[in-house]
Scaffold this motif. Structure first.
Motif, mmCIF file in Angstrom:
data_model
loop_
_atom_site.group_PDB
_atom_site.id
_atom_site.type_symbol
_atom_site.label_atom_id
_atom_site.label_comp_id
_atom_site.label_asym_id
_atom_site.label_seq_id
_atom_site.Cartn_x
_atom_site.Cartn_y
_atom_site.Cartn_z
ATOM 1 N N PRO A 120 0.796 -1.239 0.000
ATOM 2 C CA PRO A 120 0.000 0.000 0.000
ATOM 3 C C PRO A 120 0.820 1.277 0.000
ATOM 4 O O PRO A 120 0.325 2.336 -0.411
ATOM 5 N N ALA A 121 2.081 1.221 0.436
ATOM 6 C CA ALA A 121 2.919 2.432 0.478
ATOM 7 C C ALA A 121 3.481 2.811 -0.889
ATOM 8 O O ALA A 121 4.146 3.836 -1.011
ATOM 9 N N HIS A 126 -0.110 6.507 -3.309
ATOM 10 C CA HIS A 126 -0.867 7.034 -4.436
ATOM 11 C C HIS A 126 -1.345 5.964 -5.410
ATOM 12 O O HIS A 126 -2.381 6.142 -6.062
ATOM 13 N N ALA A 127 -0.612 4.852 -5.540
ATOM 14 C CA ALA A 127 -1.097 3.790 -6.423
ATOM 15 C C ALA A 127 -2.431 3.256 -5.904
ATOM 16 O O ALA A 127 -3.385 3.051 -6.673
ATOM 17 N N LEU A 128 -2.515 3.055 -4.592
ATOM 18 C CA LEU A 128 -3.741 2.583 -3.965
ATOM 19 C C LEU A 128 -4.857 3.622 -4.090
ATOM 20 O O LEU A 128 -6.008 3.299 -4.432
ATOM 21 N N TYR A 133 -9.941 5.762 -6.852
ATOM 22 C CA TYR A 133 -10.639 6.753 -7.666
ATOM 23 C C TYR A 133 -11.002 6.184 -9.036
ATOM 24 O O TYR A 133 -12.074 6.478 -9.580
ATOM 25 N N GLY A 134 -10.120 5.378 -9.618
ATOM 26 C CA GLY A 134 -10.440 4.756 -10.886
ATOM 27 C C GLY A 134 -11.660 3.859 -10.791
ATOM 28 O O GLY A 134 -12.502 3.818 -11.705
ATOM 29 N N GLY A 243 -5.185 7.343 2.262
ATOM 30 C CA GLY A 243 -4.801 5.961 1.997
ATOM 31 C C GLY A 243 -5.731 4.959 2.652
ATOM 32 O O GLY A 243 -6.078 3.930 2.046
ATOM 33 N N VAL A 244 -6.151 5.223 3.882
ATOM 34 C CA VAL A 244 -7.069 4.314 4.568
ATOM 35 C C VAL A 244 -8.408 4.272 3.842
ATOM 36 O O VAL A 244 -9.000 3.198 3.652
ATOM 37 N N ASN A 245 -8.895 5.425 3.423
ATOM 38 C CA ASN A 245 -10.160 5.449 2.694
ATOM 39 C C ASN A 245 -10.050 4.673 1.387
ATOM 40 O O ASN A 245 -10.970 3.941 1.001
ATOM 41 N N ALA A 246 -8.919 4.794 0.704
ATOM 42 C CA ALA A 246 -8.715 4.041 -0.532
ATOM 43 C C ALA A 246 -8.698 2.543 -0.256
ATOM 44 O O ALA A 246 -9.275 1.748 -1.009
ATOM 45 N N ALA A 247 -8.038 2.156 0.841
ATOM 46 C CA ALA A 247 -7.972 0.735 1.188
ATOM 47 C C ALA A 247 -9.362 0.156 1.406
ATOM 48 O O ALA A 247 -9.632 -0.998 1.031
ATOM 49 N N ARG A 248 -10.249 0.931 2.009
ATOM 50 C CA ARG A 248 -11.624 0.472 2.214
ATOM 51 C C ARG A 248 -12.235 0.007 0.890
ATOM 52 O O ARG A 248 -12.936 -1.006 0.831
ATOM 53 N N GLN A 249 -12.006 0.795 -0.155
ATOM 54 C CA GLN A 249 -12.637 0.522 -1.444
ATOM 55 C C GLN A 249 -11.960 -0.623 -2.182
ATOM 56 O O GLN A 249 -12.620 -1.463 -2.801
ATOM 57 N N VAL A 250 -10.651 -0.680 -2.122
ATOM 58 C CA VAL A 250 -9.902 -1.677 -2.893
ATOM 59 C C VAL A 250 -10.034 -3.068 -2.279
ATOM 60 O O VAL A 250 -10.139 -4.072 -3.003
ATOM 61 N N ILE A 251 -10.053 -3.151 -0.962
ATOM 62 C CA ILE A 251 -10.075 -4.450 -0.285
ATOM 63 C C ILE A 251 -11.284 -5.287 -0.692
ATOM 64 O O ILE A 251 -11.233 -6.519 -0.735
ATOM 65 N N ALA A 252 -12.371 -4.623 -1.046
ATOM 66 C CA ALA A 252 -13.576 -5.353 -1.461
ATOM 67 C C ALA A 252 -13.339 -6.188 -2.720
ATOM 68 O O ALA A 252 -14.081 -7.151 -2.975
ATOM 69 N N TYR A 253 -12.317 -5.859 -3.496
ATOM 70 C CA TYR A 253 -12.027 -6.574 -4.737
ATOM 71 C C TYR A 253 -10.990 -7.683 -4.553
ATOM 72 O O TYR A 253 -10.708 -8.421 -5.504
#
Length: 353
Positions: A120-121, A126-128, A133-134, A243-253
């Motif tokens: 995630p770092a 930013h990659a996460l 956002y994508g 970053g934490v907010n992004a992780a919330r969204q990505v982890i679902a996938y």
């Protein structure tokens, strides 16, 4: 999906500008390419076409660097061989775009994260964040770009966590780090440079606590992060919030069988980021919220805060405002609203609150 992300998905101009963003490199002048992330956040806050066009032009003229030309056609079966090869970002982006068109985002994201470290770092989170956002914009090009960034610039923090005592809570874990590491400085100008120095610090490795055992890890991380940012206004801690907010969204996938290991990677990365800026002491989030409530007896509405944020060309102001609005919709807490008010420098009398 929230109403704001629904609007983002239906924004024709946003998708066009995200397509044009492919002309820009992974990095920018002295920074990474924040343009697509800021555009998505602006659209999510209801920015009109003129504002989106103006921000795109601002980024293009101020920070953008031209994308590197394609150098080779990478077969999807071979993408792992390009781990850490930033010079192949455009090639990887093309590779993933083809795969996404053929198999769809859910399958490809799961496949990629099964084969390369979650890391995630990577590019200072930013990659996460770009991937999140994508996904919100439902833009295959941005999903491909973020996966390419994850592979090309992969920052895997490989620390043995076996036998470490788990922190009693998120706040307790960060407090332990602050007690042992507070005030320590690390070399480097960029976030990732300082984080790499922390990873090689024996004192940090000795004091890193195990991940807290809780069903609400992401909620606790999000609340700690916004409280810590509000108290410190630290630029790196701002990236912990987004970053934490992004992780919330990505982890679902991701493959849910590996969820615990992915969360542990996130925990380690956030601890490294926190220590990289001197592990500043912060008071408990509930106490800080109480102080803020006493200070801000009248609150600005989100529509007023969005209006102020949309005027800014500071991509971090834009993204943090939008992130806090997303977080408060998931777990209501006025701290998000009050911290955004202070970040924007709003004066109650200047708004019809």
């Amino acid at each position: 999906m929230t109403a704001s992300t629904t609007a983002m998905c239906s924004n024709v101009l946003l998708k066009d500008l995200l397509d044009k963003n492919r002309d820009f490199a992974l990095n920018g002048k002295g920074t990474t390419n924040h343009c697509p992330m800021a555009l998505c956040a602006l659209a999510g806050m209801g920015a009109d076409d003129r504002r989106l066009q103006d921000f795109f032009a601002h980024w293009r003229d101020t920070y953008a660097l031209p994308a590197l030309p394609l150098t080779e056609a990478i077969r999807y079966e071979d993408f792992q061989a390009y781990l850490g090869k930033r010079e192949n970002f455009a090639d990887l982006q093309s590779c993933f775009a083809i795969r996404l068109a053929e198999h769809g985002k859910s399958e490809v994201i799961k496949e990629v994260f099964a084969l390369v470290p979650f890391a995630p770092a990577t590019t200072a989170f930013h990659a996460l964040i770009r991937l999140a956002y994508g996904l919100q914009a439902e833009h295959a090009g941005e999903i491909a770009a973020s996966l390419a960034a994850l592979v090309a610039a992969n920052f895997d923090i490989d620390i043995d966590m076996q036998g470490r005592q788990a922190a009693n809570s998120v706040a307790a874990g960060f407090q332990k780090l602050s007690q042992s590491m507070r005030g320590k400085t690390y070399p480097g100008r960029m976030i990732a440079e300082k984080m790499r120095a922390v990873v090689n610090d024996e004192q940090f490795l000795e004091n890193l606590p195990g991940m807290p055992v809780t069903e609400n890890l992401l909620d606790e991380l999000a609340l700690w992060a916004i409280s810590a940012y509000g108290q410190t206004r630290d630029f790196t801690i701002l990236h912990i919030v987004t970053g934490v907010n992004a992780a919330r969204q990505v982890i679902a996938y991701l493959d849910q069988k590996t969820l615990a290991s992915k969360l542990q990677e996130l925990w380690i990365a956030l601890c490294v980021a926190y220590v990289s800026v001197g592990a500043p002491a912060v008071i408990d989030a509930a106490i800080y919220e109480s102080h803020m409530r006493a200070k801000h007896r009248q609150l600005c509405s989100w529509s007023d805060l969005f209006a102020r944020a949309k005027e800014s060309n500071d991509d971090h102001v834009i993204k943090l405002t939008y992130t806090c609005a997303l977080e408060i919709s998931l777990r209501p807490n006025l701290l998000y609203q009050m911290v955004v008010m202070e970040m924007l420098g709003t004066q109650i009398e200047s708004f019809a609150c």
